[in-house]
Motif scaffolding. Structure first.
Motif, PDB file in Angstrom:
ATOM      1  N   LEU A 135       5.347  -0.125   3.748  1.00 16.95           N
ATOM      2  CA  LEU A 135       4.358  -1.123   4.165  1.00 16.95           C
ATOM      3  C   LEU A 135       3.973  -0.953   5.629  1.00 16.95           C
ATOM      4  N   GLU A 136       4.941  -0.565   6.453  1.00 12.77           N
ATOM      5  CA  GLU A 136       4.662  -0.412   7.885  1.00 12.77           C
ATOM      6  C   GLU A 136       3.758   0.782   8.179  1.00 12.77           C
ATOM      7  N   THR A 137       3.826   1.801   7.321  1.00  9.41           N
ATOM      8  CA  THR A 137       3.036   3.017   7.578  1.00  9.41           C
ATOM      9  C   THR A 137       1.705   3.046   6.820  1.00  9.41           C
ATOM     10  N   ASP A 138       1.711   2.516   5.577  1.00  6.16           N
ATOM     11  CA  ASP A 138       0.508   2.614   4.737  1.00  6.16           C
ATOM     12  C   ASP A 138       0.018   1.248   4.242  1.00  6.16           C
ATOM     13  N   TYR A 139       0.248   0.223   5.031  1.00  6.84           N
ATOM     14  CA  TYR A 139      -0.102  -1.133   4.597  1.00  6.84           C
ATOM     15  C   TYR A 139      -1.589  -1.265   4.277  1.00  6.84           C
ATOM     16  N   PRO A 143      -3.145  -0.391  -2.733  1.00 10.10           N
ATOM     17  CA  PRO A 143      -4.202  -0.819  -3.669  1.00 10.10           C
ATOM     18  C   PRO A 143      -4.417  -2.321  -3.615  1.00 10.10           C
ATOM     19  N   SER A 144      -5.626  -2.735  -3.956  1.00 10.60           N
ATOM     20  CA  SER A 144      -5.964  -4.164  -3.908  1.00 10.60           C
ATOM     21  C   SER A 144      -5.092  -4.983  -4.841  1.00 10.60           C
ATOM     22  N   LYS A 145      -4.611  -4.340  -5.913  1.00 11.38           N
ATOM     23  CA  LYS A 145      -3.751  -5.043  -6.868  1.00 11.38           C
ATOM     24  C   LYS A 145      -2.448  -5.491  -6.217  1.00 11.38           C
ATOM     25  N   TYR A 146      -1.969  -4.704  -5.245  1.00  8.54           N
ATOM     26  CA  TYR A 146      -0.751  -5.083  -4.530  1.00  8.54           C
ATOM     27  C   TYR A 146      -0.945  -6.400  -3.785  1.00  8.54           C
ATOM     28  N   SER A 212       4.664   2.972  -7.632  1.00  6.08           N
ATOM     29  CA  SER A 212       3.636   3.859  -8.201  1.00  6.08           C
ATOM     30  C   SER A 212       2.753   4.429  -7.096  1.00  6.08           C
ATOM     31  N   PHE A 213       2.442   3.596  -6.119  1.00  7.93           N
ATOM     32  CA  PHE A 213       1.636   4.057  -4.980  1.00  7.93           C
ATOM     33  C   PHE A 213       2.378   5.144  -4.195  1.00  7.93           C
ATOM     34  N   ILE A 214       3.697   4.950  -4.031  1.00 11.55           N
ATOM     35  CA  ILE A 214       4.488   5.942  -3.301  1.00 11.55           C
ATOM     36  C   ILE A 214       4.525   7.260  -4.074  1.00 11.55           C
TER      37      ILE A 214
END
Length: 217
Positions: A135-139, A143-146, A212-214
């Motif tokens: 979250l700190e690097t790719d916040y 995706p909008s669903k998150y 899944s994003f990772i």
């Protein structure tokens, strides 16, 4: 004349049942006082989460869930302490011991609502800590669903906390005013169980979305 005096004096002495009733009402009143502190915990947690959302930092979410957990655990400890003190007071009156089934029912009323609320909170503390580095690097790239599920889980947990507060408030006011259990107890318990399942399921889905994003990059 002396016999009459002794009878009057004896008749004016409070019975063990009166003492037990007054003790239960006193303990309920103490719990009502504590609930004001619990509400402050909820409002502060909402404020922390909101500031984190506005600032765009995931640390606010993590801190909010930890704060909620601390407030819930403190309320749980206070309720157990009050119940234990009430038991000790009953034993000092020399009344007949409470049956095992009655103890189980009364213990469940204290334990289940707190456990049901604690489960999704612990899940969110674990999940927030687990994915914190991501979250700190790719916040901003999540995706909008998150973000939708993140707000949805928070909404469910906050709603559950307010229902728990209302449950305790209703139970203790009923004990103070009527000396009996609240008629709406089963409704509140059902709502707490339902929201516990929903918020836990949503928290798991949030974790799946993040992992899944990772994986997908």
């Amino acid at each position: 004349m002396n016999n009459t005096t002794k009878t009057d004096i004896k008749g004016s002495t409070p019975t063990s049942n009166d003492y037990k009733t007054n003790t239960a009402k006193f303990m309920a009143a103490k719990m009502l006082d504590w609930l004001w502190i619990f509400r402050i915990f909820i409002l502060v947690g909402i404020t922390i989460f909101t500031i984190g959302q506005i600032a765009g930092t995931p640390d606010g979410e993590y801190a909010a869930y930890i704060w909620f957990t601390i407030g819930l655990m403190a309320t749980w400890i206070v309720s157990l302490r009050i119940a234990a003190t009430s038991d000790n007071e009953k034993n000092t009156t020399g009344d007949q011991k409470e049956s095992f089934i009655s103890r189980v029912v009364r213990g469940a009323v204290i334990m289940l609502p707190n456990i049901g609320t604690l489960v999704p909170l612990v899940l969110m503390v674990f999940i927030s800590g687990k994915i914190r580095s991501v979250l700190e690097t790719d916040y901003a790239n999540l995706p909008s669903k998150y973000f939708w599920f993140n707000k949805f889980v928070f909404f469910l947990i906050v709603l559950q906390l307010f229902i728990l507060d209302k449950f305790y408030d209703t139970e203790n006011r009923s004990a103070v005013l009527e000396g009996t259990a609240s008629n709406s107890r089963s409704i509140y318990l059902a709502c707490l169980i339902l929201f516990s399942v929903l918020s836990s399921a949503a928290a798991v889905e949030l974790y799946v979305i993040t992992t899944s994003f990772i994986t997908d990059g």
